[in-house]
Design a protein around this motif. Structure first.
Motif, PDB file in Angstrom:
ATOM      1  N   ILE A 137       0.845  -1.183   0.000  1.00 49.64           N
ATOM      2  CA  ILE A 137       0.000   0.000   0.000  1.00 49.64           C
ATOM      3  C   ILE A 137       0.887   1.242   0.000  1.00 49.64           C
ATOM      4  CG2 ILE A 137      -1.963  -1.085   1.114  1.00 49.64           C
ATOM      5  CD1 ILE A 137      -0.982   0.007   3.755  1.00 49.64           C
ATOM      6  N   SER A 138       0.310   2.389  -0.338  1.00 49.40           N
ATOM      7  CA  SER A 138       1.089   3.615  -0.483  1.00 49.40           C
ATOM      8  C   SER A 138       1.408   4.244   0.873  1.00 49.40           C
ATOM      9  CB  SER A 138       0.320   4.625  -1.329  1.00 49.40           C
ATOM     10  OG  SER A 138      -0.823   5.077  -0.626  1.00 49.40           O
ATOM     11  N   GLN A 139       2.382   5.128   0.846  1.00 50.80           N
ATOM     12  CA  GLN A 139       2.780   5.824   2.070  1.00 50.80           C
ATOM     13  C   GLN A 139       1.648   6.696   2.595  1.00 50.80           C
ATOM     14  OE1 GLN A 139       5.429   5.401   3.852  1.00 50.80           O
ATOM     15  NE2 GLN A 139       4.991   6.979   5.359  1.00 50.80           N
ATOM     16  N   SER A 140       0.920   7.345   1.716  1.00 46.68           N
ATOM     17  CA  SER A 140      -0.181   8.198   2.174  1.00 46.68           C
ATOM     18  C   SER A 140      -1.275   7.371   2.832  1.00 46.68           C
ATOM     19  CB  SER A 140      -0.754   9.006   1.000  1.00 46.68           C
ATOM     20  OG  SER A 140      -1.213   8.149  -0.022  1.00 46.68           O
ATOM     21  N   THR A 141      -1.504   6.158   2.329  1.00 47.70           N
ATOM     22  CA  THR A 141      -2.472   5.275   2.955  1.00 47.70           C
ATOM     23  C   THR A 141      -2.025   4.883   4.350  1.00 47.70           C
ATOM     24  OG1 THR A 141      -3.296   4.398   0.863  1.00 47.70           O
ATOM     25  CG2 THR A 141      -3.563   3.007   2.785  1.00 47.70           C
ATOM     26  N   ARG A 142      -0.738   4.614   4.503  1.00 49.55           N
ATOM     27  CA  ARG A 142      -0.211   4.253   5.818  1.00 49.55           C
ATOM     28  C   ARG A 142      -0.372   5.416   6.804  1.00 49.55           C
ATOM     29  NH1 ARG A 142       5.707   1.844   5.197  1.00 49.55           N
ATOM     30  NH2 ARG A 142       5.308   1.491   7.432  1.00 49.55           N
ATOM     31  N   LEU A 143      -0.155   6.618   6.320  1.00 46.50           N
ATOM     32  CA  LEU A 143      -0.311   7.782   7.187  1.00 46.50           C
ATOM     33  C   LEU A 143      -1.761   7.973   7.611  1.00 46.50           C
ATOM     34  CD1 LEU A 143       2.065  10.325   5.401  1.00 46.50           C
ATOM     35  CD2 LEU A 143       2.469   9.118   7.554  1.00 46.50           C
ATOM     36  N   LYS A 144      -2.687   7.639   6.701  1.00 45.19           N
ATOM     37  CA  LYS A 144      -4.109   7.744   7.055  1.00 45.19           C
ATOM     38  C   LYS A 144      -4.466   6.781   8.176  1.00 45.19           C
ATOM     39  CE  LYS A 144      -5.648   9.290   2.486  1.00 45.19           C
ATOM     40  NZ  LYS A 144      -6.360   8.902   1.241  1.00 45.19           N
ATOM     41  N   LEU A 145      -3.894   5.587   8.146  1.00 40.37           N
ATOM     42  CA  LEU A 145      -4.154   4.622   9.208  1.00 40.37           C
ATOM     43  C   LEU A 145      -3.602   5.121  10.534  1.00 40.37           C
ATOM     44  CD1 LEU A 145      -5.199   1.935  10.211  1.00 40.37           C
ATOM     45  CD2 LEU A 145      -3.048   0.894   9.521  1.00 40.37           C
ATOM     46  N   VAL A 146      -2.404   5.698  10.518  1.00 39.29           N
ATOM     47  CA  VAL A 146      -1.819   6.258  11.740  1.00 39.29           C
ATOM     48  C   VAL A 146      -2.728   7.344  12.306  1.00 39.29           C
ATOM     49  CG1 VAL A 146       0.097   7.618  12.667  1.00 39.29           C
ATOM     50  CG2 VAL A 146       0.555   5.716  11.110  1.00 39.29           C
ATOM     51  N   GLU A 147      -3.248   8.187  11.421  1.00 37.17           N
ATOM     52  CA  GLU A 147      -4.143   9.271  11.850  1.00 37.17           C
ATOM     53  C   GLU A 147      -5.402   8.715  12.494  1.00 37.17           C
ATOM     54  OE1 GLU A 147      -6.697  12.936   9.850  1.00 37.17           O
ATOM     55  OE2 GLU A 147      -5.174  11.892   8.681  1.00 37.17           O
ATOM     56  N   ARG A 148      -5.993   7.680  11.865  1.00 37.56           N
ATOM     57  CA  ARG A 148      -7.225   7.098  12.405  1.00 37.56           C
ATOM     58  C   ARG A 148      -6.975   6.394  13.735  1.00 37.56           C
ATOM     59  NH1 ARG A 148     -11.732   8.617  12.710  1.00 37.56           N
ATOM     60  NH2 ARG A 148     -11.628   9.138  10.507  1.00 37.56           N
ATOM     61  N   MET A 149      -5.868   5.652  13.830  1.00 36.82           N
ATOM     62  CA  MET A 149      -5.574   4.977  15.093  1.00 36.82           C
ATOM     63  C   MET A 149      -5.321   5.990  16.208  1.00 36.82           C
ATOM     64  SD  MET A 149      -3.387   1.512  14.299  1.00 36.82           S
ATOM     65  CE  MET A 149      -2.037   2.301  13.426  1.00 36.82           C
ATOM     66  N   THR A 150      -4.640   7.082  15.879  1.00 40.09           N
ATOM     67  CA  THR A 150      -4.411   8.127  16.869  1.00 40.09           C
ATOM     68  C   THR A 150      -5.726   8.669  17.398  1.00 40.09           C
ATOM     69  OG1 THR A 150      -2.329   8.775  15.815  1.00 40.09           O
ATOM     70  CG2 THR A 150      -3.344  10.381  17.290  1.00 40.09           C
ATOM     71  N   LYS A 151      -6.665   8.920  16.487  1.00 38.54           N
ATOM     72  CA  LYS A 151      -7.970   9.432  16.902  1.00 38.54           C
ATOM     73  C   LYS A 151      -8.677   8.431  17.801  1.00 38.54           C
ATOM     74  CE  LYS A 151     -12.322  11.322  15.132  1.00 38.54           C
ATOM     75  NZ  LYS A 151     -13.109  11.704  13.931  1.00 38.54           N
ATOM     76  N   ASN A 152      -8.605   7.145  17.457  1.00 39.35           N
ATOM     77  CA  ASN A 152      -9.236   6.124  18.293  1.00 39.35           C
ATOM     78  C   ASN A 152      -8.617   6.084  19.683  1.00 39.35           C
ATOM     79  OD1 ASN A 152     -11.115   5.187  16.469  1.00 39.35           O
ATOM     80  ND2 ASN A 152      -9.753   3.675  15.578  1.00 39.35           N
ATOM     81  N   LEU A 153      -7.308   6.238  19.754  1.00 37.29           N
ATOM     82  CA  LEU A 153      -6.612   6.117  21.032  1.00 37.29           C
ATOM     83  C   LEU A 153      -6.875   7.297  21.966  1.00 37.29           C
ATOM     84  CD1 LEU A 153      -3.186   4.710  19.787  1.00 37.29           C
ATOM     85  CD2 LEU A 153      -4.908   3.479  21.114  1.00 37.29           C
ATOM     86  N   VAL A 154      -7.279   8.452  21.422  1.00 34.68           N
ATOM     87  CA  VAL A 154      -7.569   9.610  22.280  1.00 34.68           C
ATOM     88  C   VAL A 154      -9.063   9.843  22.451  1.00 34.68           C
ATOM     89  CG1 VAL A 154      -5.423  10.766  21.664  1.00 34.68           C
ATOM     90  CG2 VAL A 154      -7.494  11.284  20.368  1.00 34.68           C
TER      91      VAL A 154
END
Length: 572
Positions: A51-68
């Motif tokens: 998968i692309s780097q931008s897709t990976r960054l989107k997952l990081v963003e979503r997981m961060t939101k879930n964790l807070v």
């Protein structure tokens, strides 16, 4: 909103829930919130990994939101700070990617689908481990908080530094000692990102009570993370009792998983506030009942300038309660009710209430399910907002009809509009002439976000022509995922490349041919960093068959020629 993984022919969507390992096969809209891990199955055999780097960054963003985000998990194990969540999300994603990539290298003639599934499963497993671990606080000696406080200007007392601190009575005495020193007169306090237990709150309570007559700004966001519900409610009640009767201008109770019980725990404080100018209830689990409690408890909002309810589970009935608050806030300048699960009925109620807020400067209603009717209701109120400078209406399911009504209303008002965000509203090329005319009339635009719509080349060319003249303050144009091909991409690039303030043109995720990509890159050869990534572009295009693909150049030439003489009126 779900995360969208864009491949050459495949879209993979990860939900906002914890279990990312469940798989279902169906065709989905990018605007739906989904409770599982969905995959749009390609009609052709293609590689889904890597998968692309931008897709990976989107997952990081979503997981961060879930964790807070407060949840039943965070009540038991504690809520992570933003910084800690970001660090953990990056670590989780990197580990999951490494595991999936290793698996992919061992596949023989695999298409990568099993790697994607493993990536999701590992991300889910590791995120649950982090949630169960809870926040990790550093020792007081490592934080340097006392030094930070001493550097303040004498009116602000701030212990909010990252990472989150879980403190007891001894730590509270050390941190709050300065508040009791003779000659100090603090007017602003910030306890954010500091989890107070019962004993720590007992230390803070008399200190706050002694200084409440001087306070005008109080930030109690994220002060009970990791505490059992009973203890958390008791801490809130102690702070509320200590500050009851203060005359605050700003109150921040965000990130406390309040719900109705939490709102009522702060009842004594809320009921004594007649002069509030700013109220923040972000990420607080504000349900229908909690929203009603807020409306019930706050005695006056006559002076309210800022009201923010972002990321709650308010729903329609809760939105109706919030609308009652808004309707009694004639001085409101900044209203945020984004990601609150509001549908048409609640959207109409909010839109109607906003009609009394003629001083509005910033409006953020993103990521709700308003639909066309609520969009039409909102358009009827927008003509009142002559001071509006920023409007965020992405992912509201407005479609062409609702969007056109809003543009027509804004065209006659908001002369100094700087930000228009209407991504993900299923806007098609049929609405483009009205959109282009509106854009041409707004010469102070700094940010234009129309991502994830269906504007295609016809819309892109009209928007490009609208941007050609003026717009000297334009900083960002986002037209990603709009089915744009070579002609539209070229016109957009040529229209904005010379703007002196431009920082980003995003046309990723479209259907631009390889030749078109080369042309766009050549256009930006003197400022390559301004052009966003193009790694998710699909030159084949899913809405064209093979015969159309062969005629691609002719189609683009005909389209550009047909629109070449079209003029858009630019207003002074």
């Amino acid at each position: 909103m779900p995360i969208i993984f864009m491949g050459n022919k495949t879209t993979v969507i990860i939900s906002t829930t914890l279990d990312l390992s469940l798989l279902f096969v169906r065709r989905v809209s990018p605007f739906l919130s989904i409770g599982c891990f969905d995959m749009e199955v390609p009609t052709l055999s293609v590689k889904m990994w890597p998968i692309s780097q931008s897709t990976r960054l989107k997952l990081v963003e979503r997981m961060t939101k879930n964790l807070v985000t407060p949840s039943i998990w965070s009540r038991k194990y504690g809520l992570l700070s933003q910084e800690e969540a970001e660090e953990d999300a990056k670590r989780i994603e990197a580990a999951a990617f490494a595991t999936a990539n290793q698996h992919f290298t061992q596949e023989l003639d695999g298409d990568g689908s099993s790697a994607v599934q493993l990536y999701a499963k590992e991300s889910s497993r590791l995120m649950i481990d982090v949630i169960k671990r809870g926040p990790v606080a550093k020792a007081d000696a490592e934080l340097g908080i006392l030094d930070k406080i001493k550097e303040c200007d004498g009116t602000t007392f701030d212990i909010s530094g990252d990472p989150r601190k879980v403190i007891g009575a001894d730590e509270a005495e050390k941190l709050l000692k300065l508040l009791t020193e003779p000659g100090r007169r603090y007017t602003k306090i910030c306890f954010s990102n500091t989890s107070f237990g019962r004993e720590a709150a007992l230390v803070a309570q008399p200190i706050l009570s002694s200084m409440k007559d001087h306070l005008i700004e109080v930030d109690l966001s994220d002060i009970v993370a990791g505490r059992p519900e009973g203890e958390a409610l008791e801490v809130m009640e102690m702070f509320s009792s200590a500050l009851e009767g203060s005359k605050l201008r700003s109150l921040n109770l965000s990130y406390n998983a309040l719900g109705e019980k939490g709102i009522r725990a702060f009842g004594a404080l809320l009921k004594s506030q007649y002069d509030l100018e700013e109220l923040y209830l972000i990420n607080d689990g504000i349900s229908e009942e909690a929203a009603m409690a807020v409306h019930e408890l706050i005695p006056s909002t006559d002076k309210l300038n800022v009201l923010q309810f972002h990321n709650n589970m308010t729903g329609d009935e809760g939105a109706i309660a919030i609308a009652k608050i808004v309707s009694k806030s004639p001085l409101l300048e900044d209203f945020r009710c984004s990601s609150t699960r509001v549908e048409s009925e609640g959207g109409i109620a909010l839109a109607t209430a906003l009609g009394s807020c003629t001083h509005l400067k910033k409006l953020d209603l993103r990521d709700n399910m308003f639909g066309i009717d609520a969009g039409l209701a909102l358009s009827k109120m927008l003509s009142e907002f002559s001071n509006l400078s920023e409007i965020y209406l992405s992912y509201l399911n407005l479609e062409d009809e609702g969007s056109i009504a809003i543009w027509n209303a804004l065209k006659e008002s908001a002369p100094s509009l700087e930000v228009l965000d209407m991504a993900g509203n299923e806007i098609t090329a049929r609405a483009a002439p009205v959109l282009a005319s509106f854009i041409a009339s707004k010469q102070f635009l700094t940010k234009l976000n129309l991502a994830e719509n269906e504007l295609k080349d016809e819309g892109a060319i009209l928007i490009a022509k609208a941007l050609e003249e003026g717009h000297g303050q334009l900083c960002e144009v986002d037209m990603n995922t709009n089915m744009i091909r070579r002609a539209g991409a070229r016109c957009l690039a040529l229209a904005v490349v010379g703007k002196p303030s431009l920082k980003l043109l995003n046309i990723n995720g479209n259907y631009i041919s390889d030749e078109g990509i080369d042309e766009v890159k050549d256009t930006f050869k003197n400022c390559p960093t301004v052009l966003g990534p193009l790694d998710e572009n699909d030159p084949d295009g899913e809405d064209y068959d093979e015969e159309e693909e062969e005629q691609d150049g002719d189609i683009e030439h005909e389209l550009e020629s047909r629109l070449k003489g079209l003029e858009i009126k630019h207003e002074d």
